[in-house]
Each structure stands twice: as structure tokens, then as C-alpha cells.
Scaffold this active site. Structure first.
Site, PDB file in Angstrom:
ATOM      1  N   GLY A  36       0.819  -1.218   0.000  1.00  0.00           N
ATOM      2  CA  GLY A  36       0.000   0.000   0.000  1.00  0.00           C
ATOM      3  C   GLY A  36       0.851   1.265   0.000  1.00  0.00           C
ATOM      4  O   GLY A  36       2.085   1.214   0.098  1.00  0.00           O
ATOM      5  N   THR A 117     -12.779 -13.452  -3.656  1.00  0.00           N
ATOM      6  CA  THR A 117     -12.244 -13.508  -5.014  1.00  0.00           C
ATOM      7  C   THR A 117     -12.950 -14.495  -5.932  1.00  0.00           C
ATOM      8  O   THR A 117     -13.463 -15.522  -5.471  1.00  0.00           O
ATOM      9  CB  THR A 117     -10.742 -13.893  -4.938  1.00  0.00           C
ATOM     10  N   TYR A 141      -3.994 -18.868  -2.997  1.00  0.00           N
ATOM     11  CA  TYR A 141      -4.623 -17.558  -2.756  1.00  0.00           C
ATOM     12  C   TYR A 141      -6.129 -17.722  -2.526  1.00  0.00           C
ATOM     13  O   TYR A 141      -6.674 -17.280  -1.513  1.00  0.00           O
ATOM     14  CB  TYR A 141      -4.350 -16.618  -3.948  1.00  0.00           C
ATOM     15  N   HIS A 189      -0.974  -6.730 -13.477  1.00  0.00           N
ATOM     16  CA  HIS A 189      -2.339  -6.709 -14.021  1.00  0.00           C
ATOM     17  C   HIS A 189      -2.403  -6.105 -15.423  1.00  0.00           C
ATOM     18  O   HIS A 189      -1.644  -5.210 -15.759  1.00  0.00           O
ATOM     19  CB  HIS A 189      -3.269  -5.955 -13.054  1.00  0.00           C
ATOM     20  N   ILE A 207       0.890 -11.016 -24.580  1.00  0.00           N
ATOM     21  CA  ILE A 207      -0.421 -11.635 -24.330  1.00  0.00           C
ATOM     22  C   ILE A 207      -0.162 -13.075 -23.897  1.00  0.00           C
ATOM     23  O   ILE A 207       0.473 -13.845 -24.642  1.00  0.00           O
ATOM     24  CB  ILE A 207      -1.292 -11.606 -25.601  1.00  0.00           C
ATOM     25  N   PHE A 208      -0.634 -13.412 -22.713  1.00  0.00           N
ATOM     26  CA  PHE A 208      -0.349 -14.749 -22.182  1.00  0.00           C
ATOM     27  C   PHE A 208      -1.286 -15.784 -22.812  1.00  0.00           C
ATOM     28  O   PHE A 208      -2.264 -16.208 -22.212  1.00  0.00           O
ATOM     29  CB  PHE A 208      -0.475 -14.752 -20.657  1.00  0.00           C
ATOM     30  N   ARG A 281      -0.082 -18.228 -19.176  1.00  0.00           N
ATOM     31  CA  ARG A 281       0.342 -18.090 -17.771  1.00  0.00           C
ATOM     32  C   ARG A 281      -0.340 -19.215 -16.984  1.00  0.00           C
ATOM     33  O   ARG A 281      -1.566 -19.340 -17.054  1.00  0.00           O
ATOM     34  CB  ARG A 281      -0.113 -16.713 -17.263  1.00  0.00           C
TER      35      ARG A 281
HETATM   36  N1  UDP Z   1      -2.415 -10.830 -19.073  1.00  0.00           N
HETATM   37  C1  UDP Z   1      -1.618 -10.812 -20.203  1.00  0.00           C
HETATM   38  N2  UDP Z   1      -0.437 -10.135 -20.157  1.00  0.00           N
HETATM   39  C2  UDP Z   1      -0.013  -9.475 -19.046  1.00  0.00           C
HETATM   40  C3  UDP Z   1      -0.831  -9.478 -17.899  1.00  0.00           C
HETATM   41  C4  UDP Z   1      -2.038 -10.171 -17.936  1.00  0.00           C
HETATM   42  O1  UDP Z   1      -1.968 -11.410 -21.226  1.00  0.00           O
HETATM   43  O2  UDP Z   1       1.106  -8.896 -19.077  1.00  0.00           O
HETATM   44  C5  UDP Z   1      -3.695 -11.566 -19.100  1.00  0.00           C
HETATM   45  C6  UDP Z   1      -3.825 -12.649 -18.038  1.00  0.00           C
HETATM   46  O3  UDP Z   1      -3.225 -13.851 -18.489  1.00  0.00           O
HETATM   47  C7  UDP Z   1      -5.341 -12.749 -17.896  1.00  0.00           C
HETATM   48  C8  UDP Z   1      -5.828 -11.309 -18.158  1.00  0.00           C
HETATM   49  O4  UDP Z   1      -4.751 -10.661 -18.853  1.00  0.00           O
HETATM   50  O5  UDP Z   1      -5.880 -13.588 -18.900  1.00  0.00           O
HETATM   51  C9  UDP Z   1      -6.120 -10.545 -16.876  1.00  0.00           C
HETATM   52  O6  UDP Z   1      -4.985 -10.702 -16.024  1.00  0.00           O
HETATM   53  P1  UDP Z   1      -4.822  -9.911 -14.656  1.00  0.00           P
HETATM   54  O7  UDP Z   1      -3.506 -10.333 -14.072  1.00  0.00           O
HETATM   55  O8  UDP Z   1      -5.027  -8.464 -14.891  1.00  0.00           O
HETATM   56  O9  UDP Z   1      -6.033 -10.406 -13.758  1.00  0.00           O
HETATM   57  P2  UDP Z   1      -6.485 -11.890 -13.301  1.00  0.00           P
HETATM   58  O10 UDP Z   1      -7.503 -12.325 -14.310  1.00  0.00           O
HETATM   59  O11 UDP Z   1      -5.277 -12.755 -13.236  1.00  0.00           O
HETATM   60  O12 UDP Z   1      -7.081 -11.643 -11.963  1.00  0.00           O
END
Ligand code: UDP
Length: 330
Positions: A36, A117, A141, A189, A207-208, A281
Site C-alpha cells: 500500500g 475472489t 490464494y 495486471h 499476451i499470455f 500463464r
Molecule cells: N495478461 C496478459 N499479459 C499481461 C498481464 C495479464 O496477457 O502482461 C492476461 C492474463 O493472463 C489474464 C488477463 O490478462 O488472462 C487478466 O490478467 P490480470 O492479471 O489483470 O487479472 P487476473 O484475471 O489474473 O485476476
């Protein structure tokens, strides 16, 4: 009413503190500043730096204040990190949460709101995901949040503490005033990373995965504006006056793919935002969309910033005016 906001210097906690102050609540923020920022805390709130793992600090907090309600945001929140450091999540989320519950029960606090969550729904039978969906935590988590949810059930049974679990989908956006927003170091994020590319702080977005079973192959998420989340907390806090516990899913009920988010950000920022597909990811489900019908019907919650455009515009406003976050970006 005097309320305790744990993690009130964090992203969602600081936005909720802001709204609580606007509505005339007396707010005490307790935060260890691990992630924070003290600058994020509204100056009208009382700020106490401390750690929920430190029982003497928690006791001192409850000796100094009598709380009518607690909003518990303080926690680690990263699925991926929890897969690498499961013990960190057990200790800092579950054990720290138990210290808080113990102090709250001792003081006789009757209203408790938990930041929970969408990671509780790792294997949904249906999308959008309703509040009735079967709980399958997707990571340590999610499990750490579920432990606290379960314990709240016993707090209610044993101590008459009414609780509300708010299961967030993808919190995003920033206060429309532009003075507080999202600032994580390192940032994981999607939307802030995309905006860092637009600011020239990163070369490109990776893009993951683009081989998911979705129309354009990229993951679909339900992005919900942080102010709409904050509003839900206040509605829940007020509703708990009737002594009935509740659990709600919180999202807009609309999903956007990563490519759709990038395209909207290109339109808003006027920047190309180079994006290239990389590996998946681990742990990412293809699609997460909330069904928030229950909170809409029971509490009259309705998103005010429900469009992806509003979400990215407010986030861009914050990132542009605070390119280094709270550090030196004023
Ligand atoms: N994502 C991505 N590239 C990045 C960060 C996130 O492609 O550098 C994708 C991630 O794999 C997910 C979406 O964006 O499909 C949202 O990810 P984030 O981490 O923002 O939130 P989450 O869904 O994990 O809570």
C-alpha cells in the site's frame, strides 16, 4: 459509525476509504504498507501503520478504537505468487485474518466485510458464474480467502457477527477525480501494463496465450470498476444492520478478451500499444464472467462505471497524471 479498513492504503481499500469518508463514516485504516501507499489514504481517515500478524499491534488497535464494522482488504492477492509461495498466503492471509477475527469477536463487532475472489470458482459449471456456484479454489490464494469465508460462518454462529463476502472479478479503473489509482510494484495486471506501454515505460504487451477456446483465442475477463466495487462495500455494510450474512459475486456480467481491451486502450490513448502473443500463464482459466444478479436484487447495486471505456479512461487519467504512481508522480 466508526469502521476499520484493513489494507486501506491499497488499491481497492483506498478507493473504498474515499467513499466511506464522503458518506460521513469515521474511518481507521490499518495497513503495513507492504504493497500500500500512505499517500493513497484520504487525510480525513486515521492511519495506523501495523501488521495483522503482530498480535500486540492488533490488540492496541482494538484498545484504542471501538468499531461498528470492519472491511478487511489486507492480503496478498496474486494467484501466480501463491502457487510459488503457498506458505506466504497461509500465514499472511489466513493466520493474519484469524488474528483480526479474534480481536473483532472479542470486541463484539457485529459487521464484517471480506474482500474475496473469483478464484474460488476454478471449475464453474456455468458462465456467467452465480453466487450459488460450487466452490473450487484455484490456488493457495483462493484457498486462503475461502478459509476466512468458512471461519466467518463460525464467527456468525458463535459470536453473532454478520458478514458479507464480496467475490471480486477483475478490479480495474481509478477514482474519477484522478488523485488515487492503481500502483503495484511490480505490476502484474493487464490494464496497468497496457497503459505503461502507452506511456513508453514498456516496449510491448505480452499476451499470455492466444490459443484459448474463446472467439479470438485470448482470455476473457469481467472488468469491474474499483468505484463500483467500493460502492458495493458500503451497501453491504449498511445491509448487515439486519444481522443477516451474505455472499455476492461482483462483476459487470460482460466479458472482454485481452485483444478487445488492447483495442479499446489504443483508441483511448492514441498509442499503437504493440502486443505479441506469448506462452500461457499457468493457472489462467479461459473465461471468467460474474453473474451479479444477487447483489443487484438484494442490495440494489448497479454499476455506475460499467463500460470498458469508462474503466480504461479513468485508469488512463490516473496513469498519465502519475506516471510513477504515488512515488514522484504528482
Ligand atoms: N495478461 C496478459 N499479459 C499481461 C498481464 C495479464 O496477457 O502482461 C492476461 C492474463 O493472463 C489474464 C488477463 O490478462 O488472462 C487478466 O490478467 P490480470 O492479471 O489483470 O487479472 P487476473 O484475471 O489474473 O485476476
Amino acid at each position: 459509525m466508526k469502521v476499520l479498513v484493513t489494507g486501506g492504503a491499497g488499491y481497492i481499500g483506498s478507493h473504498t476509504t474515499e467513499l466511506l469518508i464522503d458518506r460521513g463514516y469515521e474511518v481507521v485504516v490499518f495497513d503495513n504498507l507492504y504493497t500500500g501507499h500512505v499517500e493513497a489514504v484520504n487525510p480525513k481517515a486515521t492511519f495506523v501503520k501495523g501488521d495483522l500478524l503482530d498480535k500486540s499491534a492488533v490488540d492496541a488497535l482494538f484498545d484504542a478504537h471501538k468499531f461498528d464494522g470492519i472491511l478487511h482488504f489486507a492480503s496478498h492477492t496474486l494467484v501466480g505468487e501463491s502457487m510459488e509461495k503457498p506458505w506466504l498466503y497461509l500465514r499472511d492471509n489466513a493466520v493474519a485474518g484469524s488474528n483480526l477475527l479474534e480481536a473483532a469477536a472479542r470486541q463484539g463487532v457485529k459487521r464484517f466485510i471480506l474482500s474475496s475472489t473469483a478464484n474460488l470458482f476454478d471449475d464453474p459449471a456455468r458462465i456467467p458464474i452465480t453466487a450459488e456456484e460450487r466452490i473450487v479454489p484455484g490456488s493457495p490464494y483462493g484457498e486462503s480467502k475461502y478459509i476466512i469465508e468458512r471461519y466467518l460462518h463460525w464467527m456468525e454462529r458463535i459470536y453473532g457477527m454478520a458478514y458479507c463476502c464480496l467475490r471480486y472479478f477483475n478490479a480495474s479503473g481509478a477514482h474519477p477525480g484522478g488523485h488515487i489509482g492503481e500502483d503495484h510494484t511490480p505490476e502484474f495486471h493487464l490494464i496497468p501494463i497496457i497503459l505503461q506501454v502507452a506511456l513508453g515505460q514498456r516496449e510491448k504487451l505480452t499476451i499470455f496465450g492466444d490459443d484459448y477456446p474463446t472467439p479470438d483465442g485470448t482470455c476473457i475477463r469481467d472488468y469491474i470498476h474499483v468505484i463500483d466495487l467500493a460502492e458495493a462495500h458500503i451497501l453491504a455494510l449498511e445491509a448487515l444492520a439486519d444481522g443477516k450474512s451474505r455472499k455476492y459475486n461482483l462483476g459487470n456480467g460482460k466479458g472482454y478478451s485481452i485483444r478487445e481491451v488492447v483495442n479499446m486502450a489504443r483508441e483511448i490513448t492514441g498509442h499503437d500499444i504493440p502486443a505479441a502473443a506469448g506462452a500461457r500463464r499457468p493457472g489462467d482459466p479461459a473465461t471468467l464472467i460474474a453473474d451479479s444478479t444477487r447483489i443487484q436484487q438484494e442490495l440494489g447495486w448497479a454499476p455506475e462505471f460499467g463500460s470498458l471505456r469508462q474503466i480504461i479512461e479513468t485508469a488512463w487519467n490516473w496513469h498519465k497524471s502519475h506516471p510513477k504512481g504515488y512515488a514522484t508522480g504528482k
